[in-house]
Write a protein that holds these residues in place. Structure first.
Motif, mmCIF file in Angstrom:
data_model
loop_
_atom_site.group_PDB
_atom_site.id
_atom_site.type_symbol
_atom_site.label_atom_id
_atom_site.label_comp_id
_atom_site.label_asym_id
_atom_site.label_seq_id
_atom_site.Cartn_x
_atom_site.Cartn_y
_atom_site.Cartn_z
ATOM 1 N N LEU A 64 0.839 -1.194 0.000
ATOM 2 C CA LEU A 64 0.000 0.000 0.000
ATOM 3 C C LEU A 64 0.875 1.245 0.000
ATOM 4 C CD1 LEU A 64 -2.813 -1.006 2.501
ATOM 5 C CD2 LEU A 64 -2.923 -0.922 0.019
ATOM 6 N N SER A 65 0.798 2.011 -1.050
ATOM 7 C CA SER A 65 1.570 3.240 -1.143
ATOM 8 C C SER A 65 0.768 4.366 -0.518
ATOM 9 C CB SER A 65 1.854 3.577 -2.610
ATOM 10 O OG SER A 65 2.495 4.830 -2.701
ATOM 11 N N GLU A 66 1.437 5.228 0.202
ATOM 12 C CA GLU A 66 0.792 6.394 0.797
ATOM 13 C C GLU A 66 1.055 7.640 -0.027
ATOM 14 O OE1 GLU A 66 2.108 6.587 4.838
ATOM 15 O OE2 GLU A 66 1.155 4.696 5.353
ATOM 16 N N ASP A 67 1.636 7.478 -1.184
ATOM 17 C CA ASP A 67 1.953 8.645 -2.010
ATOM 18 C C ASP A 67 1.657 8.341 -3.481
ATOM 19 O OD1 ASP A 67 2.765 11.204 -2.602
ATOM 20 O OD2 ASP A 67 4.893 10.698 -2.690
ATOM 21 N N LEU A 68 0.400 8.010 -3.757
ATOM 22 C CA LEU A 68 0.005 7.697 -5.127
ATOM 23 C C LEU A 68 0.021 8.956 -5.997
ATOM 24 C CD1 LEU A 68 -2.900 5.235 -4.359
ATOM 25 C CD2 LEU A 68 -0.679 4.688 -5.356
ATOM 26 N N PRO A 69 0.136 8.777 -7.314
ATOM 27 C CA PRO A 69 0.129 9.931 -8.217
ATOM 28 C C PRO A 69 -1.221 10.646 -8.194
ATOM 29 C CG PRO A 69 0.828 7.925 -9.360
ATOM 30 C CD PRO A 69 0.322 7.515 -8.021
ATOM 31 N N VAL A 70 -1.167 11.953 -8.291
ATOM 32 C CA VAL A 70 -2.368 12.784 -8.348
ATOM 33 C C VAL A 70 -2.210 13.739 -9.522
ATOM 34 C CG1 VAL A 70 -3.707 14.588 -7.181
ATOM 35 C CG2 VAL A 70 -2.864 12.638 -5.882
ATOM 36 N N LEU A 71 -3.279 13.894 -10.301
ATOM 37 C CA LEU A 71 -3.289 14.804 -11.442
ATOM 38 C C LEU A 71 -4.376 15.845 -11.226
ATOM 39 C CD1 LEU A 71 -2.634 15.701 -14.365
ATOM 40 C CD2 LEU A 71 -4.225 13.924 -15.143
ATOM 41 N N VAL A 72 -3.998 17.114 -11.299
ATOM 42 C CA VAL A 72 -4.954 18.214 -11.232
ATOM 43 C C VAL A 72 -5.030 18.814 -12.625
ATOM 44 C CG1 VAL A 72 -5.574 20.411 -10.151
ATOM 45 C CG2 VAL A 72 -4.269 18.706 -8.845
ATOM 46 N N GLU A 73 -6.240 18.913 -13.182
ATOM 47 C CA GLU A 73 -6.432 19.521 -14.495
ATOM 48 C C GLU A 73 -7.289 20.771 -14.343
ATOM 49 O OE1 GLU A 73 -6.024 15.877 -17.651
ATOM 50 O OE2 GLU A 73 -8.019 16.687 -17.295
ATOM 51 N N ILE A 74 -6.850 21.839 -14.997
ATOM 52 C CA ILE A 74 -7.559 23.114 -14.964
ATOM 53 C C ILE A 74 -7.672 23.615 -16.395
ATOM 54 C CG2 ILE A 74 -7.544 25.488 -14.101
ATOM 55 C CD1 ILE A 74 -5.697 24.453 -11.817
ATOM 56 N N VAL A 75 -8.879 24.045 -16.789
ATOM 57 C CA VAL A 75 -9.102 24.572 -18.135
ATOM 58 C C VAL A 75 -9.614 25.999 -18.031
ATOM 59 C CG1 VAL A 75 -10.436 24.341 -20.265
ATOM 60 C CG2 VAL A 75 -9.617 22.300 -19.085
ATOM 61 N N ASP A 76 -9.033 26.884 -18.835
ATOM 62 C CA ASP A 76 -9.516 28.263 -18.926
ATOM 63 C C ASP A 76 -8.799 28.943 -20.082
ATOM 64 O OD1 ASP A 76 -10.652 30.847 -18.378
ATOM 65 O OD2 ASP A 76 -10.822 30.256 -16.290
ATOM 66 N N THR A 77 -8.981 30.237 -20.200
ATOM 67 C CA THR A 77 -8.319 30.994 -21.257
ATOM 68 C C THR A 77 -6.818 31.015 -20.995
ATOM 69 O OG1 THR A 77 -8.482 33.091 -20.072
ATOM 70 C CG2 THR A 77 -10.332 32.502 -21.527
ATOM 71 N N GLU A 78 -6.056 31.239 -22.047
ATOM 72 C CA GLU A 78 -4.599 31.291 -21.893
ATOM 73 C C GLU A 78 -4.185 32.370 -20.905
ATOM 74 O OE1 GLU A 78 -0.453 31.538 -24.452
ATOM 75 O OE2 GLU A 78 -2.371 31.620 -25.524
ATOM 76 N N GLU A 79 -4.827 33.497 -20.966
ATOM 77 C CA GLU A 79 -4.484 34.617 -20.074
ATOM 78 C C GLU A 79 -4.637 34.227 -18.601
ATOM 79 O OE1 GLU A 79 -5.902 39.222 -19.224
ATOM 80 O OE2 GLU A 79 -6.975 38.026 -20.708
ATOM 81 N N LYS A 80 -5.757 33.605 -18.265
ATOM 82 C CA LYS A 80 -5.987 33.222 -16.874
ATOM 83 C C LYS A 80 -5.054 32.100 -16.432
ATOM 84 C CE LYS A 80 -10.616 34.545 -15.643
ATOM 85 N NZ LYS A 80 -11.934 34.039 -15.212
ATOM 86 N N ILE A 81 -4.814 31.149 -17.320
ATOM 87 C CA ILE A 81 -3.911 30.046 -16.979
ATOM 88 C C ILE A 81 -2.497 30.566 -16.758
ATOM 89 C CG2 ILE A 81 -2.810 27.947 -17.879
ATOM 90 C CD1 ILE A 81 -5.634 27.392 -16.899
ATOM 91 N N ARG A 82 -2.022 31.415 -17.642
ATOM 92 C CA ARG A 82 -0.659 31.963 -17.489
ATOM 93 C C ARG A 82 -0.527 32.772 -16.202
ATOM 94 N NH1 ARG A 82 2.796 30.390 -21.098
ATOM 95 N NH2 ARG A 82 2.072 29.874 -23.184
ATOM 96 N N ALA A 83 -1.562 33.511 -15.829
ATOM 97 C CA ALA A 83 -1.534 34.268 -14.576
ATOM 98 C C ALA A 83 -1.466 33.328 -13.370
ATOM 99 C CB ALA A 83 -2.758 35.169 -14.485
ATOM 100 N N PHE A 84 -2.077 32.154 -13.493
ATOM 101 C CA PHE A 84 -2.095 31.184 -12.400
ATOM 102 C C PHE A 84 -0.756 30.467 -12.240
ATOM 103 C CE2 PHE A 84 -3.657 27.139 -10.426
ATOM 104 C CZ PHE A 84 -4.167 27.700 -9.266
#
Length: 110
Positions: A64-84
């Motif tokens: 049992l691994s306590e550090d499994l892979p996690v993927l966060v996906e975020i979609v928005d305009t290029e301007e907002k993504i670049r600011a983030f």
């Protein structure tokens, strides 16, 4: 908010055990994206993977691994993504961040 046509998909590959100010990093990223008004974010937990250290993290019955892979996906305009990106730079100490062009076919709140 209406979002259609060309947008950006931001992917953040981290570990389940990663933290930001005492809370799980994936939760902190989603909360910060929401606070900044990004269109949407989703978190996916992986079954197996490895990263820069080439150490395999796996979900198996006998191991049992306590550090499994996690993927966060975020979609928005290029301007907002670049600011983030500057926010993510401070939050993600170890991981992989990618961005790609996507076409939004439909994004409509009820």
């Amino acid at each position: 908010m209406k979002l259609e046509g060309e947008a950006k998909l931001l992917r953040v590959f981290i570990g389940e055990a990663d933290k930001w100010q005492g809370r799980p990093l994936h939760e902190a990223i989603v909360a910060e994206a929401r606070a900044r008004g990004l269109a949407g974010a989703s978190v996916f937990k992986g079954f197996e993977g490895y990263g820069a250290h080439s150490r395999i993290h796996s979900l198996k019955i006998l191991q049992l691994s306590e550090d499994l892979p996690v993927l966060v996906e975020i979609v928005d305009t290029e301007e907002k993504i670049r600011a983030f990106l500057s926010v993510l730079d401070a939050m993600v100490q170890e991981g992989l961040v990618t961005m790609e062009k996507v076409e939004v076919i439909r994004y409509s709140p009820k």
